[in-house]
Motif scaffolding. Structure first.
Motif, PDB file in Angstrom:
ATOM      1  N   VAL A   1       0.870  -1.160   0.000  1.00 12.02           N
ATOM      2  CA  VAL A   1       0.000   0.000   0.000  1.00 12.02           C
ATOM      3  C   VAL A   1       0.908   1.210   0.000  1.00 12.02           C
ATOM      4  CG1 VAL A   1      -1.711   1.323   1.299  1.00 12.02           C
ATOM      5  CG2 VAL A   1      -1.835  -1.160   1.270  1.00 12.02           C
ATOM      6  N   ARG A   2       0.666   2.125  -0.922  1.00 11.39           N
ATOM      7  CA  ARG A   2       1.452   3.357  -0.931  1.00 11.39           C
ATOM      8  C   ARG A   2       1.028   4.200   0.262  1.00 11.39           C
ATOM      9  NH1 ARG A   2       0.457   7.315  -5.477  1.00 11.39           N
ATOM     10  NH2 ARG A   2       0.197   8.872  -3.906  1.00 11.39           N
ATOM     11  N   VAL A   3       1.989   4.619   1.071  1.00  7.13           N
ATOM     12  CA  VAL A   3       1.681   5.395   2.266  1.00  7.13           C
ATOM     13  C   VAL A   3       1.592   6.870   1.892  1.00  7.13           C
ATOM     14  CG1 VAL A   3       2.351   5.954   4.635  1.00  7.13           C
ATOM     15  CG2 VAL A   3       2.793   3.669   3.725  1.00  7.13           C
ATOM     16  N   THR A   4       0.374   7.265   1.563  1.00  6.25           N
ATOM     17  CA  THR A   4       0.081   8.659   1.263  1.00  6.25           C
ATOM     18  C   THR A   4      -0.202   9.385   2.572  1.00  6.25           C
ATOM     19  OG1 THR A   4      -2.266   8.199   1.071  1.00  6.25           O
ATOM     20  CG2 THR A   4      -0.961   8.015  -0.965  1.00  6.25           C
ATOM     21  N   ALA A   5      -0.444  10.673   2.509  1.00 10.05           N
ATOM     22  CA  ALA A   5      -0.765  11.433   3.718  1.00 10.05           C
ATOM     23  C   ALA A   5      -2.017  10.869   4.391  1.00 10.05           C
ATOM     24  CB  ALA A   5      -0.939  12.908   3.387  1.00 10.05           C
ATOM     25  N   GLY A   6      -3.034  10.519   3.616  1.00 14.17           N
ATOM     26  CA  GLY A   6      -4.263   9.965   4.176  1.00 14.17           C
ATOM     27  C   GLY A   6      -4.036   8.613   4.826  1.00 14.17           C
TER      28      GLY A   6
ATOM     29  N   ALA B   1       6.949   6.823   9.536  1.00 19.76           N
ATOM     30  CA  ALA B   1       8.229   7.484   9.789  1.00 19.76           C
ATOM     31  C   ALA B   1       8.861   7.966   8.492  1.00 19.76           C
ATOM     32  CB  ALA B   1       9.169   6.532  10.527  1.00 19.76           C
ATOM     33  N   GLU B   2       8.788   7.138   7.451  1.00 15.95           N
ATOM     34  CA  GLU B   2       9.368   7.515   6.159  1.00 15.95           C
ATOM     35  C   GLU B   2       8.649   8.725   5.559  1.00 15.95           C
ATOM     36  OE1 GLU B   2       9.651   5.548   1.754  1.00 15.95           O
ATOM     37  OE2 GLU B   2      10.098   4.241   3.465  1.00 15.95           O
ATOM     38  N   LEU B   3       7.328   8.721   5.597  1.00 19.17           N
ATOM     39  CA  LEU B   3       6.579   9.852   5.051  1.00 19.17           C
ATOM     40  C   LEU B   3       6.853  11.117   5.858  1.00 19.17           C
ATOM     41  CD1 LEU B   3       4.548  10.956   2.990  1.00 19.17           C
ATOM     42  CD2 LEU B   3       2.754  10.405   4.634  1.00 19.17           C
ATOM     43  N   TYR B   4       6.839  11.004   7.178  1.00 15.75           N
ATOM     44  CA  TYR B   4       7.111  12.171   8.019  1.00 15.75           C
ATOM     45  C   TYR B   4       8.523  12.702   7.770  1.00 15.75           C
ATOM     46  CZ  TYR B   4       2.821  11.591  10.800  1.00 15.75           C
ATOM     47  OH  TYR B   4       1.520  11.521  11.222  1.00 15.75           O
ATOM     48  N   GLN B   5       9.481  11.794   7.552  1.00 20.80           N
ATOM     49  CA  GLN B   5      10.846  12.231   7.262  1.00 20.80           C
ATOM     50  C   GLN B   5      10.890  13.007   5.948  1.00 20.80           C
ATOM     51  OE1 GLN B   5      13.676   9.061   6.738  1.00 20.80           O
ATOM     52  NE2 GLN B   5      15.426  10.410   6.993  1.00 20.80           N
ATOM     53  N   LYS B   6      10.203  12.493   4.931  1.00 24.75           N
ATOM     54  CA  LYS B   6      10.152  13.183   3.640  1.00 24.75           C
ATOM     55  C   LYS B   6       9.524  14.565   3.772  1.00 24.75           C
ATOM     56  CE  LYS B   6       9.825   9.143   0.649  1.00 24.75           C
ATOM     57  NZ  LYS B   6       8.940   8.357  -0.228  1.00 24.75           N
ATOM     58  N   LEU B   7       8.506  14.654   4.646  1.00 25.27           N
ATOM     59  CA  LEU B   7       7.799  15.924   4.821  1.00 25.27           C
ATOM     60  C   LEU B   7       8.476  16.831   5.846  1.00 25.27           C
ATOM     61  CD1 LEU B   7       4.122  14.602   4.834  1.00 25.27           C
ATOM     62  CD2 LEU B   7       5.349  15.705   2.953  1.00 25.27           C
ATOM     63  N   GLY B   8       9.504  16.326   6.514  1.00 27.22           N
ATOM     64  CA  GLY B   8      10.211  17.122   7.507  1.00 27.22           C
ATOM     65  C   GLY B   8       9.447  17.270   8.811  1.00 27.22           C
ATOM     66  N   ILE B   9       8.617  16.272   9.134  1.00 30.89           N
ATOM     67  CA  ILE B   9       7.850  16.294  10.378  1.00 30.89           C
ATOM     68  C   ILE B   9       8.563  15.400  11.380  1.00 30.89           C
ATOM     69  CG2 ILE B   9       5.653  15.732  11.478  1.00 30.89           C
ATOM     70  CD1 ILE B   9       4.353  16.145   8.709  1.00 30.89           C
ATOM     71  N   ALA B  10       8.894  15.946  12.543  1.00 37.24           N
ATOM     72  CA  ALA B  10       9.558  15.157  13.583  1.00 37.24           C
ATOM     73  C   ALA B  10       8.539  14.255  14.251  1.00 37.24           C
ATOM     74  CB  ALA B  10      10.202  16.074  14.614  1.00 37.24           C
TER      75      ALA B  10
ATOM     76  N   GLY C   1       7.958  11.611  17.713  1.00 42.68           N
ATOM     77  CA  GLY C   1       8.450  11.210  19.029  1.00 42.68           C
ATOM     78  C   GLY C   1       8.547   9.704  19.116  1.00 42.68           C
ATOM     79  N   GLY C   2       8.791   9.043  18.001  1.00 46.00           N
ATOM     80  CA  GLY C   2       8.810   7.588  17.981  1.00 46.00           C
ATOM     81  C   GLY C   2       7.389   7.065  17.893  1.00 46.00           C
ATOM     82  N   ARG C   3       7.253   5.810  17.549  1.00 49.65           N
ATOM     83  CA  ARG C   3       5.960   5.118  17.484  1.00 49.65           C
ATOM     84  C   ARG C   3       4.937   5.842  16.613  1.00 49.65           C
ATOM     85  NH1 ARG C   3       4.330   2.608  23.029  1.00 49.65           N
ATOM     86  NH2 ARG C   3       3.134   1.415  21.550  1.00 49.65           N
ATOM     87  N   GLY C   4       5.390   6.712  15.682  1.00 53.22           N
ATOM     88  CA  GLY C   4       4.472   7.296  14.713  1.00 53.22           C
ATOM     89  C   GLY C   4       3.749   8.535  15.170  1.00 53.22           C
ATOM     90  N   ARG C   5       4.044   9.050  16.357  1.00 55.86           N
ATOM     91  CA  ARG C   5       3.350  10.255  16.819  1.00 55.86           C
ATOM     92  C   ARG C   5       4.106  11.494  16.386  1.00 55.86           C
ATOM     93  NH1 ARG C   5       3.273   8.279  22.571  1.00 55.86           N
ATOM     94  NH2 ARG C   5       2.212   6.331  22.268  1.00 55.86           N
ATOM     95  N   ARG C   6       3.347  12.484  15.946  1.00 54.06           N
ATOM     96  CA  ARG C   6       3.973  13.742  15.559  1.00 54.06           C
ATOM     97  C   ARG C   6       4.364  14.531  16.801  1.00 54.06           C
ATOM     98  NH1 ARG C   6       0.590  16.745  11.029  1.00 54.06           N
ATOM     99  NH2 ARG C   6      -1.086  15.303  11.355  1.00 54.06           N
ATOM    100  N   VAL C   7       5.449  15.265  16.657  1.00 53.26           N
ATOM    101  CA  VAL C   7       5.913  16.131  17.732  1.00 53.26           C
ATOM    102  C   VAL C   7       5.848  17.558  17.230  1.00 53.26           C
ATOM    103  CG1 VAL C   7       7.883  16.751  19.179  1.00 53.26           C
ATOM    104  CG2 VAL C   7       7.452  14.347  18.624  1.00 53.26           C
TER     105      VAL C   7
END
Length: 117
Positions: A5-10, A89-98, A100-106
């Motif tokens: 599955v492509r991990v899009t923003a949605g 994590a990969e999508l957030y890294q591409k978008l520059g979103i930090a 806090g581990g386990r997929g939560r945005r900081v």
């Protein structure tokens, strides 16, 4: 039956909601509130995740005294937990979103302006 599955923003929003408590069963309305997605967006994503083997779905046992219809509960599979963490994590890294581990945005820390010296 597992697939990609492509991990899009949605998709990432849905996976991040599951990662808040990977062992918890979640139902549609709960996920709609957690992701701020309408049903017409959420349910196709859940279907793709289910078809890929990342999410399992089961109907609850109907309660004859319940004043609501039976709910369909969704939960990440063990494989789904792994790919959800990696994909978010990969999508957030591409978008520059930090995260806090386990997929939560900081939330980004406010910059400190020391002012004139």
């Amino acid at each position: 039956m597992a697939g990609e599955v492509r991990v899009t923003a949605g998709v990432a929003k849905v996976l991040a909601a599951f990662l808040e408590d990977p062992a918890a069963d979640r139902y549609g309305l709960d996920l709609m509130k957690a992701t701020d997605m309408p049903s017409g967006t959420l349910y196709p994503i859940l279907a793709r995740l289910r078809d890929a083997g990342w999410v399992r779905a089961e109907w609850e046992q109907p309660d004859p005294d319940a004043s609501r219809p039976a709910r369909r509960y969704y939960r990440l599979t063990p494989e789904g937990v792994v790919v959800a963490r990696e994909g978010v994590a990969e999508l957030y890294q591409k978008l520059g979103i930090a995260t806090g581990g386990r997929g939560r945005r900081v939330a980004p820390r406010p910059s400190v302006n020391p002012g004139p010296a």
